[in-house]
Design an enzyme around this catalytic site. Sequence first.
Site, PDB file in Angstrom:
ATOM      1  CG  ASP A  86      -1.939  -1.033   1.278  1.00 13.92           C
ATOM      2  OD1 ASP A  86      -2.204  -1.627   0.215  1.00 13.92           O
ATOM      3  OD2 ASP A  86      -2.506  -1.271   2.361  1.00 13.92           O
ATOM      4  CG  MET A  87       0.997   6.023  -1.329  1.00 14.60           C
ATOM      5  SD  MET A  87       0.037   7.309  -2.148  1.00 14.60           S
ATOM      6  CE  MET A  87      -1.116   7.737  -0.832  1.00 14.60           C
TER       7      MET A  87
END
Length: 206
Positions: A53-54
């Site tokens: 995930d970012m």
Amino acid sequence: MNQVPDILHIDDQIIVINKPAGLLSVPGLYNKDCAYARLQAVHGELHIIHRLDMDTSGILVYARNKAALTAVQQQFEKQTTRKVYEALLIGKLKGNRGCVNLPICVDWPNRPLQKICHVDGRYALTRWQRLEQTEDFTRVELYPQTGRSHQLRLHMLSIGHPIIGDPFYAPDSAKENPRLMLHARELDFNHPSSGERLAFVLPAPF
């Protein structure tokens, strides 16, 4: 020019990096700046094996050719890799270790959020172990058997202890913390050509 993430290992088959929190692993719908694009601009051909995930930091591996992509991707699919994450959870978690086995699917009206769903969800399993605890937080190791989107974030939320700094599932804590307290700390897999077992460790920055 955007900074290339720190490289932990590079050869003619793979590149292993330390992805910082706040940087996409792969191009997004509206944001093309990502670890993949930054590395590709410098090192040429690159293939996406898995992603973080970012908001998550830590160890991320890309393949430098299609054969390497297939070889390492199959290890992720067959769950022969070893993955360890570290996280800070809100509150005092009861017990020393446990397991969360709850299926996950996309929460379509609220994308990119995911949700627990026993009808449409895909199998997802996370084991956890407590490392440290205070009155306000619990530090845990997380061992995901599967790799569903937002799996660790959602599974910790499901047991009443969301990850500190999570803008999706613990928005109040995110206002007080500059980042999601989730880090991909360890990753083991077999090298795609030599078969040698590679083991990477990157201590959590929090």
